[in-house]
Motif scaffolding. Structure first.
Motif, short mmCIF file in Angstrom:
data_model
loop_
_atom_site.label_atom_id
_atom_site.label_comp_id
_atom_site.label_asym_id
_atom_site.label_seq_id
_atom_site.Cartn_x
_atom_site.Cartn_y
_atom_site.Cartn_z
N ILE A 72 37.76 0.02 29.86
CA ILE A 72 38.22 1.00 28.87
C ILE A 72 39.65 1.45 29.20
O ILE A 72 40.48 1.65 28.30
CB ILE A 72 37.23 2.19 28.78
CG1 ILE A 72 35.87 1.70 28.27
CG2 ILE A 72 37.78 3.28 27.87
CD1 ILE A 72 34.75 2.71 28.34
N ASP A 73 39.95 1.58 30.49
CA ASP A 73 41.33 1.94 30.88
C ASP A 73 42.33 0.88 30.40
O ASP A 73 43.38 1.21 29.85
CB ASP A 73 41.42 2.10 32.41
CG ASP A 73 40.76 3.37 32.92
OD1 ASP A 73 40.47 4.27 32.10
OD2 ASP A 73 40.52 3.46 34.14
N TRP A 74 42.00 -0.41 30.60
CA TRP A 74 42.87 -1.48 30.12
C TRP A 74 43.06 -1.36 28.60
O TRP A 74 44.19 -1.42 28.10
CB TRP A 74 42.28 -2.87 30.43
CG TRP A 74 42.56 -3.39 31.80
CD1 TRP A 74 41.67 -3.53 32.83
CD2 TRP A 74 43.82 -3.88 32.31
NE1 TRP A 74 42.29 -4.06 33.93
CE2 TRP A 74 43.61 -4.28 33.64
CE3 TRP A 74 45.10 -4.00 31.77
CZ2 TRP A 74 44.63 -4.81 34.44
CZ3 TRP A 74 46.12 -4.53 32.57
CH2 TRP A 74 45.87 -4.92 33.88
N ALA A 75 41.95 -1.18 27.87
CA ALA A 75 42.04 -1.13 26.40
C ALA A 75 42.85 0.07 25.93
O ALA A 75 43.44 0.05 24.85
CB ALA A 75 40.63 -1.10 25.81
N SER A 76 42.88 1.13 26.74
CA SER A 76 43.55 2.37 26.31
C SER A 76 45.07 2.31 26.50
O SER A 76 45.78 3.23 26.08
CB SER A 76 43.00 3.56 27.10
OG SER A 76 43.51 3.54 28.43
N ARG A 77 45.56 1.26 27.11
CA ARG A 77 46.98 1.17 27.46
C ARG A 77 47.62 -0.06 26.86
O ARG A 77 46.91 -0.96 26.40
CB ARG A 77 47.10 1.16 29.00
CG ARG A 77 46.71 2.50 29.64
CD ARG A 77 47.83 3.47 29.48
NE ARG A 77 47.35 4.85 29.48
CZ ARG A 77 48.12 5.89 29.81
NH1 ARG A 77 49.35 5.70 30.22
NH2 ARG A 77 47.66 7.10 29.73
#
Ligand code: FMN
Length: 186
Positions: free
Chosen positions: A88-93
């Motif tokens: 989710i961190d990757w997708a949020s950036r």
């Protein structure tokens, strides 16, 4: 026909959540399901922004290619697995390009305990709220996994549990179709 991604929160080869995720597509018709793998993502590091590894770019593109996402997650230490949070961190950036923004999500999870991932799902709802992803409210689906409920071919033999999964998938598809339409006209 809606295109729906499925993310399994566990990267374990023998994951019980993956076993359930594999059943879900057979419970809905007129839906294209897409497996979105998170197992090979390295740990997110904002120092990589601008020079992402290919696996992260492919993951983000896949998230953006679907109308909505079903997340099937275990509970690890009363929260979601680190691998799922990392995805989710990757997708949020990069900042300002959050791929979950406005993208409808439905969550469920399976545990070997009767608590059925209830606490992990609450944490996941918080994270997705921050990402502005509309999440399916009901039915909450806390799946108590019992190995003896599955056949050797991976099929679920327990009728009441199968009904629970069918109910979840139907609600998930309706939620994603409804919110994808809203997003398309925003
Ligand atoms: C690191 C770790 C922490 C766990 N913590 C919980 C927990 O907090 N609650 C729970 O119900 N089960 C917990 N379990 C047991 C899981 O329900 C069980 O291992 C299940 O198979 C995990 O799903 P998976 O096979 O899809 O990875 C934990 C398992 C692991 C490996």
């Amino acid at each position: 026909m809606p295109r729906i991604g499925i993310i399994v929160g566990s990267i374990a080869e023998a994951s019980i959540n993956r076993k359930i995720a594999r059943i879900l597509p057979s419970l809905a018709s007129d839906v294209e399901f897409v497996d979105i793998d998170i197992a090979k993502l390295p740990l997110y590091d904002y120092g990589l922004d601008g020079d992402w590894p290919a696996v992260a770019t492919e993951f983000k593109e896949k998230v953006e290619s679907v109308d909505g996402i079903i997340i099937v997650t275990p509970e690890y230490s009363r929260s979601i697995p680190g691998a799922l949070k990392n995805a989710i961190d990757w997708a949020s950036r990069p900042w300002g390009q959050n791929s979950f923004n406005g993208r409808p999500v439905a969550i469920m999870g399976a545990s070997i305990s009767p608590a059925g991932t209830a606490m992990a799902q609450q944490h996941l709802r918080n994270i997705l709220a921050h990402s502005d992803a509309p999440t399916l409210g009901q039915p909450e689906t806390f799946f108590h996994y019992r190995a003896d409920a599955f056949g050797a071919d991976g099929s679920l033999q327990d009728e009441p549990q199968l009904a629970v999964l069918t109910n979840f998938v139907e609600a998930a598809v309706a939620h994603i179709e409804r919110n994808a339409r809203v997003a398309a006209h925003a």
